[in-house]
Design an enzyme around this catalytic site. Sequence first.
Site, PDB file in Angstrom:
ATOM      1  N   SER A   1      -9.838   1.424   2.386  1.00  0.00           N
ATOM      2  CA  SER A   1      -8.945   2.229   1.579  1.00  0.00           C
ATOM      3  C   SER A   1      -7.838   1.434   0.879  1.00  0.00           C
ATOM      4  O   SER A   1      -7.224   1.937  -0.050  1.00  0.00           O
ATOM      5  CB  SER A   1      -8.316   3.314   2.447  1.00  0.00           C
ATOM      6  OG  SER A   1      -7.477   2.743   3.428  1.00  0.00           O
TER       7      SER A   1
ATOM      8  N   SER B   1     -10.101  -0.941   6.641  1.00  0.00           N
ATOM      9  CA  SER B   1      -9.476  -0.680   5.342  1.00  0.00           C
ATOM     10  C   SER B   1      -8.685  -1.846   4.749  1.00  0.00           C
ATOM     11  O   SER B   1      -8.260  -1.764   3.603  1.00  0.00           O
ATOM     12  CB  SER B   1      -8.564   0.542   5.422  1.00  0.00           C
ATOM     13  OG  SER B   1      -9.332   1.721   5.309  1.00  0.00           O
TER      14      SER B   1
ATOM     15  N   LYS C   1       0.854  -1.189   0.000  1.00  0.00           N
ATOM     16  CA  LYS C   1       0.000   0.000   0.000  1.00  0.00           C
ATOM     17  C   LYS C   1       0.891   1.240   0.000  1.00  0.00           C
ATOM     18  O   LYS C   1       1.925   1.272   0.690  1.00  0.00           O
ATOM     19  CB  LYS C   1      -0.907  -0.019   1.231  1.00  0.00           C
ATOM     20  CG  LYS C   1      -1.985   1.059   1.253  1.00  0.00           C
ATOM     21  CD  LYS C   1      -2.913   0.874   2.457  1.00  0.00           C
ATOM     22  CE  LYS C   1      -4.073   1.867   2.468  1.00  0.00           C
ATOM     23  NZ  LYS C   1      -4.986   1.633   3.602  1.00  0.00           N
TER      24      LYS C   1
END
Lengths: 99, 471
Positions: free
Chosen positions: B149, B173, B74
């Site tokens: 996310s 997330s 990420k």
Amino acid sequence: MALISRDDVAHVARLARLDLTEAELDQFAGQLAAVLEHAADVAALDTAGVPPTAHPFELVNVLRDDVAGPCLDRDEVLAMAPAAEDGRFRVPRILGEAP
Amino acid sequence: MSAGEIARDVRAGVRSARDVVEEHLAAIAGREDELHAFNLVLVDEARATADEVDRRVAAGEDPGPLAGVPVALKDNLCTRGVPTTCSSRMLEGWRPPYDATVVTRLSRAGAVIVGKTNMDEFAMGSSTENSAFGPTRNPHDPSRVPGGSSGGSAAAVAAGFAALALGSDTGGSIRQPAALCGVVGVKPTYGLVSRYGVVAFASSLDQIGPLAANVADAALALEVIAGHDRADSTSIPRPAPALSDVLLDGVDGLRVGVVRELVDAVDPDVGRRLAEAAGALEAAGAKVDEVHLATASLGLSAYYLLATAEASSNLARYDGVRYGLRVDGDDITAMYGATRAAGFGAEVKRRIMLGTYALSAGYYDAYYGQAQRVRTLLIRDMEAAYASYDLLLAPTTPTTAFELGAKTADPLTMYLSDVCTIPSNLAGHPAMSVPYGVGDDGLPIGVQLLAPALGEATMFRAAAALEASLA
């Protein structure tokens, strides 16, 4: 509880150092009011005698011996700054004009 | 091919890490334009790392438990000298001067970093539509969101771009995008994985964890990244748990509570898959009952006050002085305001505003203080449940993946999609999403296992049993 007004939004934006447009002020006033309305269940709850939780677990200070160790390289860090001079971060004027 | 199989074959010298990485780079070349899972694909670096892994194998060395395994990170995990943007204009072009601890541990285990994945800006969102660089699309149906996310990480694993990915989970997330993309996603116990080098959103809630195509790969990844780190003062001072060894231990005699309030919050097809999962655990020997978490729905409001309050403080660092974007102004205050107006997207501004309001004079007690007390009540509720149950079972998300644009006009609607995942973050407990069939629309559904603090081993046993029941 009074929901958030456009003036409140402008005040909070100043606190947060966030320049908002007129359109953003209007939009956020409505959207923040909707979220705060949803949070009315929390705001209205009787929590007398309930202690607050700031962190999931009990924390105690974490200390190490006071011995110098490796740290980030100054030039490498300053190379990523928007402006640097003489080994320091350079910023716009903070105080008024010099006399 | 699973991460476990790749590592086994590369360590044994029967497959080269270079071949493995080329296969994954070919998958990326085939579909990345359509899906946009990555902000940056590290083609040359991945090849060089793979060649180094192969060189070590040829020299008789063991590169480690993730030898040659392609991993996607990420884009809020710091990588030394490699752009780390948080999908924000604010950090465009910034190259961190250090690696996050999880990145160091992956590299030492022989993993091959293939790229930095797209995300909601500063991890604020549930659809990856809040990226400054455009949305990621769901590999199962590109008209749908991947969740968020960590949507880029979930899409990368689901599309076969990487065997493993890391995400961060502040209110769901990792688990929510894992569910919507049909992969496994784990939020570990707060403090089990070092947060050193993850760009902070809400520091009392943030936790890094793995996304994987199966339960065993998620266990392998978590074993590598977990464990005490002196660089994170909230890191739990104990070694990583043994997870791979317990996956076949079964669930015989485990007490599992199905959370009634969260079942009531989801679509009927999601509820049906959850009931099937509960039945599968029961058939495998678990004792399954219904449990009540009366404060679960209050958790959502408390979360959006606490997380935004912490974010408004954490994001004060983006001031145009030390790194990232600067927009000049006549004096320093004007520079701050102009920089932050230009660098942050709408959702980040909205959350900074909400958090600043919740912390401001006159509203602190009513909002931030009350939310902290509700957090206490929710933790008490969950601990009471764990007095009678070893694990809780709940849906991960209220619906399957929704269409792009479906929830962008009304932020509150988007926030409501986190209702099932938030309780574990507020309590600091571990939880994971395991794929469990599809909905009426044919899209993936995840079910969520929740455990008390440091209950990862029991949680993974049940996850493996759920996975086995589908085979």
